[in-house]
Design a protein around this motif. Structure first.
Motif, short mmCIF file in Angstrom:
data_model
loop_
_atom_site.label_atom_id
_atom_site.label_comp_id
_atom_site.label_asym_id
_atom_site.label_seq_id
_atom_site.Cartn_x
_atom_site.Cartn_y
_atom_site.Cartn_z
N GLU A 140 9.14 -2.08 -6.58
CA GLU A 140 8.83 -2.10 -5.14
C GLU A 140 8.25 -3.46 -4.78
OE1 GLU A 140 9.38 0.41 -3.05
OE2 GLU A 140 9.78 2.02 -4.48
N THR A 141 8.36 -3.85 -3.52
CA THR A 141 7.71 -5.09 -3.10
C THR A 141 6.21 -4.84 -3.02
OG1 THR A 141 7.83 -4.57 -0.74
CG2 THR A 141 9.72 -5.75 -1.70
N GLU A 142 5.42 -5.92 -3.10
CA GLU A 142 3.96 -5.76 -3.00
C GLU A 142 3.56 -5.14 -1.68
OE1 GLU A 142 0.97 -8.63 -4.46
OE2 GLU A 142 2.74 -9.82 -5.01
N ALA A 143 4.20 -5.57 -0.60
CA ALA A 143 3.88 -5.02 0.71
C ALA A 143 4.17 -3.52 0.74
CB ALA A 143 4.68 -5.73 1.79
N ASN A 144 5.28 -3.12 0.16
CA ASN A 144 5.62 -1.70 0.13
C ASN A 144 4.64 -0.91 -0.73
OD1 ASN A 144 7.26 0.40 1.07
ND2 ASN A 144 8.48 0.38 -0.80
N VAL A 145 4.19 -1.50 -1.82
CA VAL A 145 3.19 -0.83 -2.67
C VAL A 145 1.93 -0.57 -1.85
CG1 VAL A 145 1.63 -1.14 -4.65
CG2 VAL A 145 4.07 -1.68 -4.88
N ARG A 146 1.48 -1.57 -1.08
CA ARG A 146 0.28 -1.38 -0.26
C ARG A 146 0.48 -0.29 0.79
NH1 ARG A 146 0.02 -6.98 -1.14
NH2 ARG A 146 1.17 -7.47 0.75
N VAL A 147 1.66 -0.25 1.40
CA VAL A 147 1.96 0.78 2.41
C VAL A 147 1.98 2.16 1.75
CG1 VAL A 147 3.76 1.67 3.95
CG2 VAL A 147 3.17 -0.76 4.00
N ILE A 148 2.64 2.27 0.60
CA ILE A 148 2.71 3.55 -0.11
C ILE A 148 1.30 4.03 -0.47
CG2 ILE A 148 3.42 4.63 -2.29
CD1 ILE A 148 5.97 2.83 -2.09
N LEU A 149 0.46 3.11 -0.97
CA LEU A 149 -0.91 3.49 -1.32
C LEU A 149 -1.68 3.98 -0.10
CD1 LEU A 149 -1.82 0.65 -3.83
CD2 LEU A 149 -1.75 3.10 -4.33
#
Length: 178
Positions: A140-149
């Motif tokens: 996943e992209t870092e931005a997507n990881v932050r959104v998922i979290l």
């Protein structure tokens, strides 16, 4: 460093190392292998460990890298990691009063999340991986990881306020702020 000094200083950490490895790998055999590999690498670096200020940190970092390698290998081989069972299918029967202990409460809450989100939450909050490391590990992209979290935390909060969860919880770990 003698064998006895090494054992006296580092074997008491085996439980903590195993718990960390099991949390990351979700497989007891792989966790045991990871701990054994960690001790092997530590023994190979025994003289350097003696000079270190915090050799326990070296062990945990080494373990984490070994676990990451095992997770990458699983991903490359297409092996699906063992996830928490869905609610109602716990490996042990709930207590007679029907209420969950703290560890089961966490498993129950995590089981409410989709597997991808659950894995990312585990890596971040249990494995203490950075979003960059999680990004590399999951693809996943870092931005997507932050959104998922962020969304996963929101969902967990909502689940904790849910009446069904409140009736199962032995303790009230979360109270709605006014």
């Amino acid at each position: 460093m003698s064998t006895q000094d090494f054992q006296k200083r580092f074997l008491p950490l085996a439980g903590r190392l195993y718990a960390t490895a099991f949390t990351l790998l979700r497989n007891s055999g792989d966790a045991e292998d990871a701990v054994q590999d960690t001790y092997l690498r530590a023994w190979q670096q025994a003289e350097a460990l003696r000079a270190m200020e915090r050799p326990e940190g070296f062990l945990l970092t080494t373990l984490r890298h070994i676990c990451l390698d095992k997770l990458r290998l699983r991903r490359d081989e297409g092996d699906v990691e063992q996830e928490n069972p869905p609610p109602g299918q716990w490996p042990v029967a709930p207590p007679a009063d029907g209420r969950l202990e703290a560890g089961d409460q966490l498993r129950y809450l995590l089981a409410q999340l989709p597997s991808r989100d659950r894995r990312i939450v585990r890596l971040r909050h249990i494995g203490a991986y950075s979003t960059q490391e999680i990004s590399r590990l999951t693809g996943e992209t870092e931005a997507n990881v932050r959104v998922i979290l962020s969304r996963a935390r929101q969902k967990l909060r909502q689940c904790m306020l849910n009446e069904e969860y409140q009736s199962l919880a032995r303790t009230q770990p979360y109270e709605k702020r006014t």
